[in-house]
Write an enzyme that holds these catalytic residues in place. Structure first.
Site, PDB file in Angstrom:
ATOM      1  N   ARG A 174      -6.352   2.481   2.128  1.00  8.55           N
ATOM      2  CA  ARG A 174      -7.044   1.252   1.718  1.00  8.55           C
ATOM      3  C   ARG A 174      -5.986   0.287   1.183  1.00  8.55           C
ATOM      4  NH1 ARG A 174      -4.861   1.347  -2.570  1.00  8.55           N
ATOM      5  NH2 ARG A 174      -6.208  -0.350  -3.234  1.00  8.55           N
ATOM      6  N   GLY A 175      -6.441  -0.916   0.838  1.00 11.51           N
ATOM      7  CA  GLY A 175      -5.469  -1.957   0.476  1.00 11.51           C
ATOM      8  C   GLY A 175      -5.206  -2.788   1.731  1.00 11.51           C
ATOM      9  N   ALA A 176      -5.286  -4.112   1.585  1.00 17.24           N
ATOM     10  CA  ALA A 176      -5.277  -4.983   2.762  1.00 17.24           C
ATOM     11  C   ALA A 176      -4.090  -4.754   3.714  1.00 17.24           C
ATOM     12  CB  ALA A 176      -5.356  -6.440   2.300  1.00 17.24           C
ATOM     13  N   ARG A 187     -13.783  -2.494   8.371  1.00 19.70           N
ATOM     14  CA  ARG A 187     -13.989  -3.134   7.062  1.00 19.70           C
ATOM     15  C   ARG A 187     -13.924  -4.642   7.272  1.00 19.70           C
ATOM     16  NH1 ARG A 187     -10.971  -0.719   1.986  1.00 19.70           N
ATOM     17  NH2 ARG A 187     -12.780  -1.707   1.004  1.00 19.70           N
ATOM     18  N   GLN A 206      -9.954   2.656  -8.201  1.00 20.42           N
ATOM     19  CA  GLN A 206      -8.580   2.533  -7.678  1.00 20.42           C
ATOM     20  C   GLN A 206      -7.570   2.317  -8.796  1.00 20.42           C
ATOM     21  OE1 GLN A 206     -11.262   0.987  -6.437  1.00 20.42           O
ATOM     22  NE2 GLN A 206     -11.088   0.552  -4.258  1.00 20.42           N
ATOM     23  N   ASP A 240      -7.355  -9.608  -0.807  1.00 19.01           N
ATOM     24  CA  ASP A 240      -7.683  -9.146   0.545  1.00 19.01           C
ATOM     25  C   ASP A 240      -7.804 -10.296   1.531  1.00 19.01           C
ATOM     26  OD1 ASP A 240      -8.794  -7.094  -1.483  1.00 19.01           O
ATOM     27  OD2 ASP A 240      -8.483  -6.028   0.409  1.00 19.01           O
TER      28      ASP A 240
END
Ligand code: MRU
Length: 365
Positions: free
Chosen positions: A53-55, A90, A203, A244
């Site tokens: 995860r994380g852009a 996503r 997170q 994001d």
């Protein structure tokens, strides 16, 4: 970054030369485990289920998803199908579309027998570029932190607040919001980080605290509701978060709860910076209200995972039987609450003109 002395990126190609390895972020901080992706569907599931995860890392994983798809079938149809499958994982982080577009543009007009090699080369470039970009963000953000520290008369402790995880786990290496923090720490500036826990997926408590701890950066995990109180009492010198999707007009979309921190920072005169690579800027929109906000499974709100004193990792329910829950994953902080955007090209106001001053090539776009 190093874990127990061993340098890691968050994603890499396995020794077999084709399968893809990622750190399984759903297992942290209780276990350090590496997952193996062998198909485009694996990559899509890793993104959807937040193994990664994380852009920026979502984009890098999607790029390797295209590589895996091309190994199975290098046709145009397979390329389009993998693109669509990965894009649907996503909706909010624009890096996903950016990376997929870069891959498709590179492969589209190539002979089929060259596509696998070209795909792996392009994905590797995306990863290397992300590392260099995040390092540059770190250097520019270090300037902001250093200036503030000097301005405040070099206090023994400079308190920074961050939300979610915008560290090296969220990128390929270094991170965005955490890169300046690592560099400030390494430069001897006595930073201390308030890490918002970041419910519902934690997170901050699970990943940011783990990263900072591994690097030896002093930090304290706080419940999401604490930041405003700390700011009212002069206990936060600067907020810095990732994003994001940042619009061409400077509105910032980031993990749910960021907006409340931006409001509290504004009310208390605390500088609020957002760190981002160019791949997170959505030049097609100006107004943050038009950004699609991901809504995830309500079970992420009703349930919580943790480690028992006996060391077993368990998931428990925290809400009454039958109470519905809503799980909005991101929010938008309007540009007026953002002190500055820290990019790989420097720091600018969160405005259209500010962004164009750093990316003049976009003036004619
Ligand atoms: O839902 P997540 O964990 O993917 O959300 C991540 C964030 O909101 C980060 O702050 C953002 O991606 C910036 S990461 C460099």
């Amino acid at each position: 970054m190093k874990i127990d002395g061993i340098p890691y990126r968050s994603i890499w190609v396995d020794d077999d030369g084709w399968s893809v390895r990622v750190i399984d972020q759903t297992r942290l901080p209780h276990a350090f485990a590496v997952a193996r992706l062998t198909t485009a569907a694996d990559a899509a599931e890793a993104i959807r289920g937040m193994t990664v995860r994380g852009a920026p890392l979502i984009g890098a994983t999607a790029a390797y998803g295209i590589c895996l798809a091309m190994r199975d079938d290098p046709s145009d149809e397979a390329l389009d199908a993998a693109y669509a499958m990965l894009l649907a994982t996503r909706p909010t982080a624009v890096n996903l579309r950016w990376a997929l577009d870069a891959m498709r543009d590179r492969l589209r007009n190539r002979p089929r027998d060259e596509r696998v090699a070209a795909a792996y080369a392009c994905a590797a470039e995306i990863c290397d570029d992300d590392v260099a970009t995040c390092r540059a963000i770190g250097e520019h953000g270090l300037g902001v932190i250093r200036d503030l520290w000097e301005e405040k008369g070099r206090p023994d402790r400079l308190n920074l607040l961050t939300h979610c995880n915008a560290g090296w786990l969220a990128t390929v290496d270094w991170g965005t919001a955490l890169a300046p923090i690592y560099m400030a720490h390494d430069a001897g500036i006595p930073v201390h980080v308030w890490a918002d826990e970041t419910r519902p997926r934690n997170q901050g408590a699970s990943l940011t605290a783990w990263e900072l701890g591994r690097h030896g950066v002093p930090h304290t995990v706080i419940a999401d509701n604490v930041g405003g109180h700390l700011m009212q009492h002069g206990l936060v010198d600067l907020c810095i978060v990732g994003t994001d999707r940042t619009t061409a007009g400077g509105d910032v979309c980031n993990k749910i709860g960021t907006y409340l921190k931006a409001l509290a920072a504004h009310d208390n005169g605390v500088p609020f910076y957002v760190a981002l690579p160019y791949s997170t800027i959505d030049w097609t929109i100006e107004d943050g209200a038009t950004i699609p906000i991901e809504e995830r499974d309500a079970a992420e709100v009703t349930r919580i995972t943790g480690r028992t004193s006996g060391g077993t990792v368990v998931t428990v329910t925290v809400t009454p039987e039958g109470s519905p829950a809503a799980n909005y994953a991101f929010d938008v902080s309007p540009r007026r609450y953002v002190t500055g955007l820290v990019t790989e090209r420097g720091v600018c106001p969160a405005t259209k003109d500010g962004l164009l001053s750093l990316y003049p090539e976009r003036k004619s776009a």
